[in-house]
Design a protein around this motif. Structure first.
Motif, PDB file in Angstrom:
ATOM      1  N   GLY A 518      11.508  -4.661  -3.383  1.00 58.21           N
ATOM      2  CA  GLY A 518      10.865  -5.042  -1.824  1.00 58.21           C
ATOM      3  C   GLY A 518      11.430  -5.992  -1.182  1.00 58.21           C
ATOM      4  O   GLY A 518      12.059  -7.080  -1.843  1.00 58.21           O
ATOM      5  N   PRO A 519      11.265  -6.259   0.173  1.00 58.57           N
ATOM      6  CA  PRO A 519      11.955  -7.244   1.112  1.00 58.57           C
ATOM      7  C   PRO A 519      11.339  -8.808   0.395  1.00 58.57           C
ATOM      8  O   PRO A 519      11.803  -9.800   0.435  1.00 58.57           O
ATOM      9  CB  PRO A 519      11.420  -6.915   2.468  1.00 58.57           C
ATOM     10  CG  PRO A 519      11.349  -5.545   2.202  1.00 58.57           C
ATOM     11  CD  PRO A 519      10.912  -5.105   1.207  1.00 58.57           C
ATOM     12  N   GLU A 520       9.965  -8.616   0.439  1.00 55.66           N
ATOM     13  CA  GLU A 520       9.330  -9.783  -0.332  1.00 55.66           C
ATOM     14  C   GLU A 520       9.725 -10.378  -1.697  1.00 55.66           C
ATOM     15  O   GLU A 520      10.142 -11.314  -2.029  1.00 55.66           O
ATOM     16  CB  GLU A 520       7.801  -9.814  -0.609  1.00 55.66           C
ATOM     17  CG  GLU A 520       7.013  -9.513   0.607  1.00 55.66           C
ATOM     18  CD  GLU A 520       5.468  -9.366   0.661  1.00 55.66           C
ATOM     19  OE1 GLU A 520       5.157  -9.359  -0.658  1.00 55.66           O
ATOM     20  OE2 GLU A 520       4.971  -9.268   1.611  1.00 55.66           O
ATOM     21  N   GLN A 522      12.811  -9.692  -2.622  1.00 59.29           N
ATOM     22  CA  GLN A 522      14.455 -10.163  -2.533  1.00 59.29           C
ATOM     23  C   GLN A 522      14.507 -11.579  -2.015  1.00 59.29           C
ATOM     24  O   GLN A 522      15.492 -12.244  -2.372  1.00 59.29           O
ATOM     25  CB  GLN A 522      14.992  -9.048  -1.520  1.00 59.29           C
ATOM     26  CG  GLN A 522      15.130  -7.892  -1.676  1.00 59.29           C
ATOM     27  CD  GLN A 522      16.062  -6.896  -0.905  1.00 59.29           C
ATOM     28  OE1 GLN A 522      16.798  -7.381  -0.186  1.00 59.29           O
ATOM     29  NE2 GLN A 522      15.889  -5.466  -0.900  1.00 59.29           N
ATOM     30  N   GLU A 523      13.436 -12.061  -1.387  1.00 59.83           N
ATOM     31  CA  GLU A 523      13.574 -13.516  -0.998  1.00 59.83           C
ATOM     32  C   GLU A 523      13.454 -14.283  -2.046  1.00 59.83           C
ATOM     33  O   GLU A 523      14.011 -15.410  -2.244  1.00 59.83           O
ATOM     34  CB  GLU A 523      12.174 -13.657   0.236  1.00 59.83           C
ATOM     35  CG  GLU A 523      12.413 -13.065   1.540  1.00 59.83           C
ATOM     36  CD  GLU A 523      11.294 -13.239   2.202  1.00 59.83           C
ATOM     37  OE1 GLU A 523      10.382 -14.062   1.794  1.00 59.83           O
ATOM     38  OE2 GLU A 523      11.257 -12.742   3.425  1.00 59.83           O
ATOM     39  N   ARG A 564      21.781  -5.307  -2.094  1.00 57.94           N
ATOM     40  CA  ARG A 564      21.170  -4.273  -1.144  1.00 57.94           C
ATOM     41  C   ARG A 564      20.175  -3.327  -1.930  1.00 57.94           C
ATOM     42  O   ARG A 564      20.719  -2.856  -3.087  1.00 57.94           O
ATOM     43  CB  ARG A 564      22.046  -3.878  -0.297  1.00 57.94           C
ATOM     44  CG  ARG A 564      23.070  -2.749  -1.128  1.00 57.94           C
ATOM     45  CD  ARG A 564      23.879  -1.947   0.035  1.00 57.94           C
ATOM     46  NE  ARG A 564      24.765  -0.992  -0.461  1.00 57.94           N
ATOM     47  CZ  ARG A 564      26.047  -1.222  -1.306  1.00 57.94           C
ATOM     48  NH1 ARG A 564      26.304  -2.655  -1.403  1.00 57.94           N
ATOM     49  NH2 ARG A 564      26.618  -0.295  -1.903  1.00 57.94           N
ATOM     50  N   SER A 565      18.993  -3.113  -1.639  1.00 59.85           N
ATOM     51  CA  SER A 565      18.125  -2.434  -2.141  1.00 59.85           C
ATOM     52  C   SER A 565      16.946  -1.875  -1.312  1.00 59.85           C
ATOM     53  O   SER A 565      16.553  -2.465  -0.292  1.00 59.85           O
ATOM     54  CB  SER A 565      17.193  -3.066  -3.194  1.00 59.85           C
ATOM     55  OG  SER A 565      16.579  -2.534  -3.955  1.00 59.85           O
ATOM     56  N   LEU A 566      16.461  -0.566  -1.514  1.00 59.41           N
ATOM     57  CA  LEU A 566      15.383   0.062  -0.874  1.00 59.41           C
ATOM     58  C   LEU A 566      14.465   0.528  -1.799  1.00 59.41           C
ATOM     59  O   LEU A 566      14.811   1.205  -3.017  1.00 59.41           O
ATOM     60  CB  LEU A 566      15.858   1.357   0.200  1.00 59.41           C
ATOM     61  CG  LEU A 566      16.876   0.936   1.213  1.00 59.41           C
ATOM     62  CD1 LEU A 566      17.205   2.071   1.755  1.00 59.41           C
ATOM     63  CD2 LEU A 566      16.013   0.331   2.202  1.00 59.41           C
ATOM     64  N   THR A 571      18.955  -0.101  -6.523  1.00 60.25           N
ATOM     65  CA  THR A 571      19.544  -1.485  -6.460  1.00 60.25           C
ATOM     66  C   THR A 571      21.131  -1.600  -6.505  1.00 60.25           C
ATOM     67  O   THR A 571      21.498  -0.783  -7.633  1.00 60.25           O
ATOM     68  CB  THR A 571      18.577  -2.482  -6.976  1.00 60.25           C
ATOM     69  OG1 THR A 571      17.187  -2.261  -6.538  1.00 60.25           O
ATOM     70  CG2 THR A 571      19.102  -3.804  -6.759  1.00 60.25           C
TER      71      THR A 571
END
Length: 581
Positions: A518-520, A522-523, A564-566, A571
């Motif tokens: 998830g975006p969180e 990935q940070e 890059r991942s969704l 991933t």
């Protein structure tokens, strides 16, 4: 140094008003002069030049018109044509003498009866109605006036553009029997234009009724344009000029303002255009403007200096009284700054110690938690060694896997220790990336096989492609990424290690079909001791240090890394490795 404090604001206000007055007067005078110069050029200078050029052209055309008139009324020419054009040499000699005596470039006679075209060298051709180059003759035959002035290429003179005087020849009863006349090259008009351009510093050129450039000096910048509409700044005004709606206008070309005058020359059916820049005539006024601005600036500076000197003299006593107070205050501020700096240093040290202590606690907790399960597994398996021999091999394999898990964790911890302790020495050399990728995939084949995961390698890089890196540490990065991909991919999933070549680098992609990030997450993906929301799918352990090691080692190796991942779609990690030296 010029002071700008509030105590001088009245002095600066007076000086500013004085300067504004000077500037307003100087600039307004310059603008008035500029308007007068432009008006003089448009209303007087350009039309006068146009009239002079037109008068010179008319003067140069009067003489050939008179010569053509004499030829049309010459009894020899009439009698020779009426008597059947018997002796061709006689008319050739006559035309030759006309050409030599009056210094024309051409002389001619066309018989209406035989349609033969005679010139000083003999018979040139026969006139035909279906020939486009002969249309002039039939136009002259049918016109009401005695002559016309026409500009056409001269067939007898290598098609050089020539100004022809075409005069109708009549017999003694007034019947049309042919056309005669002389020709002048356009070089004479070209010379006239060049002389006027040099004398008046103007550009002069001719265009036809369709806007085509037909005549301009050999050194004219207008040679760069084939049509009036192609001239920069004139594309929108060309139609109005040719229609006669506009005679004077201004436009911008090559960063300069140009003023233009256009008039129609009926004898040539051309437009005469004269243009001039206003910079040359404005140069004295610009110089005067600069002088006035300099005087205004000097005057303002002198007045400002007088005002400021008077004000400074008044405040000098107050400044002396305040010096001691300023010095005392400066010492206090210095001591205060030193105390604040010491306090900030202590706070930073406390924060660093707190962070280190927190990481130590997290590290101890993670190691204790993650090492406990493998150790318990080993101890439990050791307690059942009295089982049958056939069953014993399976337990030995479990012991081996548990030991490998502990060994991997310990090696990761050692890698982190070596990286953070700056004990890593890099020895880069050119190596084959595909060989290292194949070895890494073989190392994780068994791990993938246990989870029924398809682990494969793909490459579109040319054979023999090399990269410049430290192979020992680069393999550690590959192993961590492939291990993570297998670890987080569910059973019967797929992991692909793909290699592709670019001009300056090799891109290695490790793609899985896991749960995604998830975006969180990935940070904070490359942080130390990071726990992500995604969990290993086969119960594998994770210290949260693998990607931390990969990120730091890639930075040392000069290797770019991206992800890059969704969520729910897997991933892909990409390593961008420089090619061989």
């Amino acid at each position: 140094m010029i002071p700008f404090s509030r105590k001088y604001r009245w002095a600066w206000l007076v000086c500013l008003l004085l300067l504004l007055g000077f500037l307003t007067n100087s600039i307004s005078s310059y603008l008035v002069s500029k308007r007068n110069v432009r008006q003089t050029i448009v209303e007087t200078s350009l039309p006068l030049t146009s009239d002079n050029v037109y008068s010179e052209i008319q003067r140069d055309l009067l003489r050939p018109v008179f010569i053509s008139s004499l030829m049309a009324n010459d009894t020899f020419l009439k009698d020779w044509a009426l008597q059947g054009e018997v002796d061709e040499s006689a008319i050739t000699k006559y035309l030759h003498e006309i050409k030599i005596k009056y210094s024309t470039v051409s002389s001619f006679f066309v018989s209406d009866k035989s349609r033969k075209y005679y010139h000083p060298q003999g018979l040139l051709k026969e006139i035909k109605e279906d020939d486009a180059r002969d249309r002039w003759y039939f136009r002259v035959r049918d016109m009401a006036s005695d002559y016309e002035i026409n500009v056409d290429p001269d067939l007898a003179n290598r098609d050089e553009m020539t100004i022809f005087i075409n005069y109708r020849v009549k017999d003694y009863q007034g019947n049309f029997i042919g056309a005669t006349g002389v020709g002048l090259t356009v070089n004479r008009v070209n010379y006239l234009i060049s002389r006027y351009e040099a004398k008046y510093d103007r550009q002069i050129y001719f265009v036809d009724t369709e806007g085509k450039m037909v005549l301009r000096p050999s050194n004219s910048p207008m040679l760069n344009y084939a049509n009036l509409g192609d001239v920069e700044g004139l594309s929108e005004e060309a139609e109005a000029l040719l229609a006669g709606d506009v005679a004077n206008l201004s436009y911008q070309r090559d960063g300069k303002t140009r003023l233009l005058n256009c008039r129609f020359v009926p004898e040539l059916q051309w437009y005469l255009i004269v243009e001039q820049t206003e910079e040359a005539m404005l140069a004295p006024y610009k110089k005067e403007l600069l002088v006035n601005l300099l005087i205004a600036l000097v005057t303002t500076v002198v007045v400002a200096w007088i005002f400021i000197a008077a004000i400074k003299r008044y405040h000098v006593r107050l400044e002396r009284r305040n010096e001691e107070l300023f010095e005392t205050n400066r010492q206090i501020e210095s001591q205060k700054a030193e105390l604040e700096e010491s306090s900030a240093s202590l706070e930073n040290a406390n924060a660093t110690l707190s962070q280190l202590n927190k990481e130590k606690d997290e590290f101890i907790g993670i190691v204790a938690h993650d090492l406990r399960n493998p150790l318990n597994g080993i101890l439990g398996l050791c307690s059942v060694t009295d089982l049958e021999k056939d069953d014993l091999s399976e337990f030995v394999q479990d012991i081996e896997r548990s030991s490998e898990s502990m060994l991997s964790m310990v090696e990761t911890l050692l890698d982190v220790s070596r990286i953070e302790g700056h004990e890593v020495r890099l020895v880069k050399r050119d190596v084959n990336p595909e060989r290292m990728i194949e070895e890494s995939c073989k190392l994780h084949k068994e791990q993938a096989k246990r989870k029924h995961i398809q682990l494969s390698c793909e490459s579109d890089a040319p054979d023999g492609t090399l990269i410049s890196t430290d192979p020992d540490w680069f393999v550690i990065c590959l192993n961590n990424l492939i291990s993570n991909a297998v670890k987080y991919t569910p059973e019967y999933g797929r992991v692909v290690v793909r290699t592709r070549a670019e001009s300056k680098q090799i891109c290695i992609e490790i793609e899985d079909t896991g749960p995604g990030i998830g975006p969180e997450d990935q940070e904070k993906l490359f942080g130390k001791f990071v726990r992500l929301s995604a969990k290993p799918t086969g119960g594998e352990s994770s210290a949260g240090l693998g990607l931390y090691v990969v990120k730091n080692m890639c930075e040392r190796l000069g290797v770019g890394i991206s992800v890059r991942s969704l969520l729910g779609k897997g991933t892909t990690f990409t390593l961008m490795v420089p090619r061989e030296k």
